[in-house]
Design a protein around this motif. Structure first.
Motif, mmCIF file in Angstrom:
data_model
loop_
_atom_site.group_PDB
_atom_site.id
_atom_site.type_symbol
_atom_site.label_atom_id
_atom_site.label_comp_id
_atom_site.label_asym_id
_atom_site.label_seq_id
_atom_site.Cartn_x
_atom_site.Cartn_y
_atom_site.Cartn_z
ATOM 1 N N CYS A 29 68.683 5.633 -43.520
ATOM 2 C CA CYS A 29 69.156 4.599 -44.443
ATOM 3 C C CYS A 29 69.882 5.198 -45.655
ATOM 4 O O CYS A 29 70.845 4.621 -46.162
ATOM 5 C CB CYS A 29 67.994 3.713 -44.897
ATOM 6 S SG CYS A 29 66.691 4.584 -45.786
ATOM 7 N N ALA A 72 73.411 6.266 -44.586
ATOM 8 C CA ALA A 72 74.257 5.080 -44.450
ATOM 9 C C ALA A 72 74.657 4.531 -45.814
ATOM 10 O O ALA A 72 75.793 4.101 -46.020
ATOM 11 C CB ALA A 72 73.521 4.010 -43.638
ATOM 12 N N SER A 73 73.732 4.589 -46.763
ATOM 13 C CA SER A 73 74.003 4.086 -48.108
ATOM 14 C C SER A 73 75.033 4.948 -48.826
ATOM 15 O O SER A 73 75.934 4.436 -49.498
ATOM 16 C CB SER A 73 72.700 4.031 -48.918
ATOM 17 O OG SER A 73 71.790 3.121 -48.343
ATOM 18 N N LYS A 79 78.498 4.253 -47.581
ATOM 19 C CA LYS A 79 79.049 2.989 -48.069
ATOM 20 C C LYS A 79 79.166 2.939 -49.582
ATOM 21 O O LYS A 79 79.814 2.046 -50.133
ATOM 22 C CB LYS A 79 78.193 1.821 -47.578
ATOM 23 C CG LYS A 79 78.293 1.582 -46.069
ATOM 24 C CD LYS A 79 77.587 0.295 -45.673
ATOM 25 C CE LYS A 79 77.775 0.014 -44.193
ATOM 26 N NZ LYS A 79 77.132 -1.265 -43.770
ATOM 27 N N GLU A 94 76.746 2.344 -51.658
ATOM 28 C CA GLU A 94 75.797 1.397 -52.228
ATOM 29 C C GLU A 94 74.540 1.334 -51.357
ATOM 30 O O GLU A 94 74.561 1.725 -50.191
ATOM 31 C CB GLU A 94 76.424 0.000 -52.315
ATOM 32 C CG GLU A 94 76.845 -0.565 -50.973
ATOM 33 C CD GLU A 94 77.524 -1.913 -51.104
ATOM 34 O OE1 GLU A 94 77.863 -2.297 -52.223
ATOM 35 O OE2 GLU A 94 77.718 -2.580 -50.066
ATOM 36 N N THR A 135 72.077 0.352 -48.821
ATOM 37 C CA THR A 135 72.331 -0.360 -47.567
ATOM 38 C C THR A 135 71.034 -0.470 -46.765
ATOM 39 O O THR A 135 70.236 0.468 -46.714
ATOM 40 C CB THR A 135 73.379 0.402 -46.721
ATOM 41 O OG1 THR A 135 74.593 0.518 -47.480
ATOM 42 C CG2 THR A 135 73.662 -0.311 -45.412
ATOM 43 N N THR A 136 70.852 -1.615 -46.159
ATOM 44 C CA THR A 136 69.670 -1.852 -45.335
ATOM 45 C C THR A 136 70.018 -1.755 -43.862
ATOM 46 O O THR A 136 70.972 -2.395 -43.403
ATOM 47 C CB THR A 136 69.070 -3.242 -45.626
ATOM 48 O OG1 THR A 136 68.688 -3.311 -47.002
ATOM 49 C CG2 THR A 136 67.843 -3.494 -44.761
ATOM 50 N N THR A 139 65.494 0.508 -46.043
ATOM 51 C CA THR A 139 66.281 0.457 -47.275
ATOM 52 C C THR A 139 65.834 1.544 -48.247
ATOM 53 O O THR A 139 64.646 1.647 -48.557
ATOM 54 C CB THR A 139 66.114 -0.909 -47.963
ATOM 55 O OG1 THR A 139 66.365 -1.959 -47.016
ATOM 56 C CG2 THR A 139 67.081 -1.044 -49.140
ATOM 57 N N GLU A 147 66.321 1.632 -54.804
ATOM 58 C CA GLU A 147 67.466 1.412 -55.685
ATOM 59 C C GLU A 147 67.453 2.340 -56.900
ATOM 60 O O GLU A 147 68.509 2.728 -57.413
ATOM 61 C CB GLU A 147 67.493 -0.051 -56.135
ATOM 62 C CG GLU A 147 67.788 -1.031 -54.999
ATOM 63 C CD GLU A 147 67.958 -2.458 -55.510
ATOM 64 O OE1 GLU A 147 67.901 -2.648 -56.742
ATOM 65 O OE2 GLU A 147 68.161 -3.356 -54.675
#
Length: 215
Positions: free
Chosen positions: A18, A21-22, A25, A27, A29-30, A45, A48
């Motif tokens: 995760c 992937a975040s 992107k 940001e 990401t889930t 996720t 944050e």
């Protein structure tokens, strides 16, 4: 801010990447789903609060397959006499993705939260993955002495038989062939291949019946 001369690499299980992937992107990401034996890091996720810190300080994230964790776990027990949970071994498994020769590398190993049944299962799958244990089926005539012959052959090849299963109903013609399923302890891939080769040469028509090394 970390020392810019230090390259910091993060690691995640491939089935629950995760953070990777975040970062890709830009940001948090889930993921739709996660699937990994590294249950301590099986999250959809990333946090944050931690994400901005990771984004600023991590140079790269490596993903590790479950199959890599299995053999790493076996290596740690056999060679280093250490037990760590699968999530705690991500950094060690990731070393094979790098070229650490002549470099100072610190791999953080943490966590030993693993029950005995899971531990046993991972070791078993590790042995299978390393061809230290394999299962083969052979065909032989259903008559006295045939079982002894194939057992002696495997013994001469230094294979250790740990389980036998005799199936007399593989063929309608029992005089033609019966199936013998043998689980053998070996030294590794080369030893296994040699045993399989000799069984083939002797006319036993061996077939590899080893289960896939996954949990």
């Amino acid at each position: 801010m970390l020392n810019p001369s230090i390259k910091v690499i993060g690691v995640e299980p491939a089935g629950a990447a995760c953070m990777k992937a975040s970062l890709e992107k830009g940001e948090v990401t889930t993921l739709e789903n996660v699937n990994t034996i590294a249950d301590g890091t099986a999250v959809k996720t990333p946090g944050e609060k931690i994400f901005p810190y990771i984004k600023e300080n991590i140079d790269e994230i490596i993903t590790v397959e479950d199959s890599e964790l299995i053999v790493t776990f076996l290596d740690m027990i056999e060679n280093h006499k250490m037990i760590a949970e699968n999530s705690g071994l991500l950094t060690v498994a990731a070393l094979k993705h790098l070229k650490p020769e002549n470099k100072k590398v610190a791999a953080i190993i943490s966590g030993g939260n693993m029950d005995v049944i899971t531990l046993s299962s991972v070791v078993q799958h590790g042995l299978i993955a390393r061809s230290r244990i394999f299962t083969v089926s052979v065909l032989l005539p259903d008559k006295p002495g045939e079982l002894v012959k194939v057992s002696q052959l495997i013994a001469e090849l230094q294979g250790n038989i740990i389980e036998l299963e005799h199936n007399q109903f593989v063929s309608l013609n029992r005089n033609a062939a019966v199936e013998l399923v043998i689980t053998i302890e070996a030294f590794g891939p080369e030893h296994k291949e040699n045993i399989m080769k000799v069984l083939e040469e002797k006319g036993y028509r061996p077939k590899d019946k080893s289960p896939k090394a996954v949990l």
